[in-house]
Scaffold this active site. Sequence first.
Site, PDB file in Angstrom:
ATOM      1  N   GLY A  81       0.838  -1.212   0.000  1.00  0.00           N
ATOM      2  CA  GLY A  81       0.000   0.000   0.000  1.00  0.00           C
ATOM      3  C   GLY A  81       0.860   1.244   0.000  1.00  0.00           C
ATOM      4  CB  THR A 136       3.101   0.797   6.162  1.00  0.00           C
ATOM      5  OG1 THR A 136       1.787   0.463   6.638  1.00  0.00           O
ATOM      6  CG2 THR A 136       4.073   0.591   7.294  1.00  0.00           C
ATOM      7  CG  ASP A 162      -1.592  -0.440   8.310  1.00  0.00           C
ATOM      8  OD1 ASP A 162      -2.440   0.464   8.202  1.00  0.00           O
ATOM      9  OD2 ASP A 162      -1.681  -1.530   7.709  1.00  0.00           O
ATOM     10  NE  ARG A 174      -0.909  -4.913  -0.385  1.00  0.00           N
ATOM     11  CZ  ARG A 174      -1.851  -3.977  -0.275  1.00  0.00           C
ATOM     12  NH1 ARG A 174      -2.823  -3.908  -1.179  1.00  0.00           N
ATOM     13  NH2 ARG A 174      -1.851  -3.112   0.727  1.00  0.00           N
ATOM     14  CG  ASP A 194       4.300  -6.600   7.882  1.00  0.00           C
ATOM     15  OD1 ASP A 194       3.621  -6.150   6.926  1.00  0.00           O
ATOM     16  OD2 ASP A 194       3.789  -7.197   8.847  1.00  0.00           O
ATOM     17  CG  ASP A 241       1.736  -2.988  10.688  1.00  0.00           C
ATOM     18  OD1 ASP A 241       2.438  -2.249   9.984  1.00  0.00           O
ATOM     19  OD2 ASP A 241       1.036  -3.902  10.234  1.00  0.00           O
ATOM     20  NE  ARG A 273      -5.187  -6.305   4.862  1.00  0.00           N
ATOM     21  CZ  ARG A 273      -5.107  -5.927   3.590  1.00  0.00           C
ATOM     22  NH1 ARG A 273      -6.187  -5.885   2.835  1.00  0.00           N
ATOM     23  NH2 ARG A 273      -3.956  -5.577   3.064  1.00  0.00           N
TER      24      ARG A 273
END
Length: 326
Positions: A15, A130, A132, A76, A107, A134, A176
């Site tokens: 993303g 990202t 996110d 992706r 990741d 994470d 997600r």
Amino acid sequence: MKKKVTKIGVLCSGGDSPGMNACIRAVVRTGIYYGLDVYKIMRGYTGMIEDDIQQMESRSVANIIQRGGTILKTARSKEFYEYEGRKKAYENLKKHGIDGLVVLGGDGSFRGAQTFSNEFDIPCIGLPGTIDKDIAGTDFTIGFDTAVNTAVDAIDKIRDTADAHDRLFIIEVMGRDAGYIALHSGIATGAENILIPEKKTDYDDLIESLTEKERRKKLVNLIVVAEGEQTGGVQLANLIKEKLPLMETRVCILGHIQRGGTPTCFDRVIASRMGYAAVECLIEGRHNVFVGIVNNKMNYTPLNEAVKKKQRISEEWMKIVKILAT
Ligand code: F6P
């Protein structure tokens, strides 16, 4: 002794995130500054497999620092999961003489880079791009600050209308597998409840807290839920409507607006620092690491460790949410 790197490729994978362009700019300009040839690889690993690779100049990255998205585009790639795909990619890099790679992504992208660097003699440097946040080994990822500020801006607006109508609003934010956007935007907007994938939601407890608020006529309630939480926004609204039919409830899914837009100053600065550091890593022989920032200092995590760890959400954050949202 590690081989000297002379030609490097840069790509974005997974993303997109705001600040990727600032980072590409930093990689290209730092590379050229140190006398390297820098190549753009379009559409992530897909472009590596399809040989969509061109040399860049310093001015190829002019006027992009302020732009969201990525000039390299991103994808992706399923083919890159297969050895055959990775071999094709390697052969294309060799054809251009590329002997070092900078991968900007999350990741999943690091996992690809790690496998690739284990199989072939191309050192890879990962940069955390990202929204996110994470990834363990960095306090921030490129794009998170912008995404979370976009969410905060939207939730503030929702609060105005929620207040005008005395309504309960459920706002679904991105993530997600990660609750960082929910946690940060929820705390910053004074949300009553924040639901994240990392913590099992006690729905009875949630209904009880809403009932109690209804009893004491606290009519404006904001629930921020990460898309990867067990229910997500729509299902959660149905559940609440079923249990508390008198409560006026609306759902707003913020979606991909969180991924676009002008990067914040913070994202541009970390993107620039990380892009610069990635090139230094390749030159200095600090290979197959991902570059993060911890306590405002550059931090280097071997790619094989980075793909195993996730950033953990501290229980204290959840406690803060509970105490402040009364
Ligand atoms: O990049 C991370 C992320 O934005 C997640 O928060 C989200 O779940 C996912 O990407 C959405 O991916 P796509 O744009 O492919 O729907």
